[in-house]
Design a protein around this motif. Structure first.
Motif, short mmCIF file in Angstrom:
data_model
loop_
_atom_site.label_atom_id
_atom_site.label_comp_id
_atom_site.label_asym_id
_atom_site.label_seq_id
_atom_site.Cartn_x
_atom_site.Cartn_y
_atom_site.Cartn_z
N GLU A 223 0.77 -1.02 0.23
CA GLU A 223 -0.18 0.04 -0.04
C GLU A 223 0.96 1.05 -0.14
O GLU A 223 1.89 1.14 0.21
CB GLU A 223 -1.02 0.11 1.23
CG GLU A 223 -1.94 -1.11 1.02
CD GLU A 223 -3.11 -1.07 2.22
OE1 GLU A 223 -3.85 -1.44 2.17
OE2 GLU A 223 -2.58 -0.40 3.39
N THR A 224 0.21 2.23 -0.45
CA THR A 224 0.93 3.61 -0.51
C THR A 224 -0.02 4.59 0.43
O THR A 224 -1.21 4.70 0.37
CB THR A 224 1.12 4.14 -1.98
OG1 THR A 224 1.83 3.43 -2.89
CG2 THR A 224 1.50 5.61 -1.97
N LEU A 225 0.82 5.39 1.27
CA LEU A 225 0.33 6.52 1.81
C LEU A 225 0.51 7.86 1.08
O LEU A 225 1.47 7.99 0.68
CB LEU A 225 1.13 6.68 3.41
CG LEU A 225 0.67 7.62 4.33
CD1 LEU A 225 1.40 7.44 5.55
CD2 LEU A 225 1.11 9.23 3.93
N SER A 226 -0.76 8.63 1.02
CA SER A 226 -0.76 9.70 0.28
C SER A 226 -1.33 10.97 1.33
O SER A 226 -2.29 10.63 1.79
CB SER A 226 -1.61 9.55 -1.01
OG SER A 226 -2.04 11.12 -1.13
N ILE A 227 -0.34 11.74 1.54
CA ILE A 227 -0.72 12.82 2.57
C ILE A 227 -2.15 13.44 2.14
O ILE A 227 -3.25 13.45 3.28
CB ILE A 227 0.13 13.72 2.93
CG1 ILE A 227 1.20 13.21 3.74
CG2 ILE A 227 -0.41 14.98 3.72
CD1 ILE A 227 1.38 13.13 5.07
N LEU B 143 10.37 1.94 5.03
CA LEU B 143 9.55 2.26 3.98
C LEU B 143 9.88 3.16 2.91
O LEU B 143 11.02 3.90 2.98
CB LEU B 143 8.64 3.02 4.69
CG LEU B 143 7.92 2.23 5.85
CD1 LEU B 143 6.93 3.31 6.81
CD2 LEU B 143 6.94 1.12 5.21
N LEU B 144 9.41 3.18 1.56
CA LEU B 144 9.96 3.62 0.41
C LEU B 144 9.41 5.00 0.14
O LEU B 144 7.90 5.17 0.12
CB LEU B 144 10.03 2.79 -0.71
CG LEU B 144 10.32 3.27 -2.25
CD1 LEU B 144 11.66 3.44 -2.36
CD2 LEU B 144 9.86 2.31 -3.43
N ILE B 145 9.98 5.99 0.06
CA ILE B 145 9.35 7.41 -0.09
C ILE B 145 9.13 7.43 -1.88
O ILE B 145 10.35 7.61 -2.48
CB ILE B 145 10.34 8.41 0.34
CG1 ILE B 145 10.31 8.25 1.79
CG2 ILE B 145 9.58 9.99 -0.08
CD1 ILE B 145 11.13 9.23 2.48
N ASN C 257 4.69 0.89 1.22
CA ASN C 257 5.26 -0.24 2.08
C ASN C 257 5.57 -1.33 1.30
O ASN C 257 4.67 -2.05 0.67
CB ASN C 257 4.46 -0.38 3.08
CG ASN C 257 4.58 -1.66 4.10
OD1 ASN C 257 5.94 -2.28 3.85
ND2 ASN C 257 3.92 -2.10 5.09
N GLU C 258 6.83 -1.44 0.93
CA GLU C 258 7.57 -2.74 0.04
C GLU C 258 8.04 -3.71 0.81
O GLU C 258 8.58 -4.63 0.47
CB GLU C 258 8.40 -2.32 -0.90
CG GLU C 258 7.82 -1.30 -1.95
CD GLU C 258 8.69 -0.93 -3.29
OE1 GLU C 258 9.95 -1.21 -2.91
OE2 GLU C 258 8.43 -0.68 -4.29
#
Length: 278
Positions: A96-100, A148-150, A187-188
């Motif tokens: 999954e990806t976090l987007s502010i 975690l990958l930015i 999150n990889e």
């Protein structure tokens, strides 16, 4: 530095161009959010904490800044409380990806946001939702101390304030502008991470927690720092952000490039403390 960044003269764009440019990038971002299925955005929240704290940090809510009225900082705290309520407890699952901005949404007066300090072309102006860069800065800095990958981070184009009381390297933050200048983190790993953010009495406080303890530790540092007078008369500041990786026995096992920064200085450079000026 191995290569010197070649700057261009700062360009002042018209209000009309800024308006239509912002409109284009805003709607392009909406399209990406809702029609590009290759990115799975995090939407799960939980109140119970994951067992292992893997990174934490806090930053002061109030700073005495020259020519900045304190009411802007009071309003910033109001804005941070509203935004952190949309993020606190988020669980970032594998893949999954976090987007502010996808989580916080557009900061408007109707939602209770107030006018805070907004950096604009090297100066600052009051703007609804101003001050949320403190939130993105905090999350970015903590994330650098995790696996975690930015996947998206925007640097500040101007260096507005001198280094007095700076506790982190120059250029270790992440600016945000709704919605097309975002901070996104993927999150990889094989384990879930949880983001905890709260507005304390004097600090903005954050943690990353995980299902498992980290197998390594990180030390973020700057290298190749340089202040250079440009051909157009101003000064620019440059550096590289890197991190050392250690195993649990404190043996260094890596040294990773993170990013490089180039910013127009909005104050006279100080020629003391070992700063290199050319």
């Amino acid at each position: 530095m191995k290569s010197v960044y070649q700057s261009e003269r700062p360009v002042t764009r018209s209000r009309l161009r800024l308006f239509f440019g912002g409109l284009y990038f805003t709607w392009r971002r909406y399209f990406q959010w809702f029609f590009v299925s290759s990115t799975q955005y995090a939407t799960t929240f939980q109140t119970s904490q994951l067992p292992f704290k893997v990174a934490d940090h806090c930053t002061p809510l109030y700073r005495r800044l020259r020519n900045v009225d304190m009411w802007l900082q009071e309003n910033k705290v109001t804005n941070l409380k509203l935004a952190t309520a949309k993020i606190n407890g988020l669980v970032l699952k594998p893949g999954e990806t976090l987007s502010i901005w996808r989580l916080v949404g557009k900061p408007t007066k109707a939602k209770g946001y107030s006018e805070g300090m907004v950096l604009n072309n090297g100066s600052f102006i009051p703007g609804v939702g101003g001050g949320l860069c403190q939130l993105s800065n905090l999350i970015y800095w903590m994330t650098l101390h995790t696996p975690l990958l930015i996947t998206e981070r925007w640097r500040h184009t101007h260096d507005v304030f001198p280094d007095a009381n700076r506790t982190q390297p120059f250029g270790s933050g992440a600016t945000v502008v709704y919605n097309y200048i975002d901070l996104q983190i993927k999150n990889e790993t094989q384990h879930s991470y949880q983001l905890l953010i709260r507005v304390g009495e004097s600090d903005l406080e954050g943690e990353w927690r995980s299902e498992q303890p980290l197998p390594q530790k990180y030390e973020v540092y700057e290298s190749d720092h340089l202040i250079k007078q440009e051909w157009w008369g101003g000064y620019m500041r440059h550096n590289v952000i890197r991190r050392k990786v250690f195993d649990l026995n404190s043996n260094q096992i890596g040294d990773e490039f993170i990013t490089e920064n180039h910013a127009i200085m909005m104050y006279e450079p100080m020629l003391a403390g070992g700063t290199e000026v050319v």
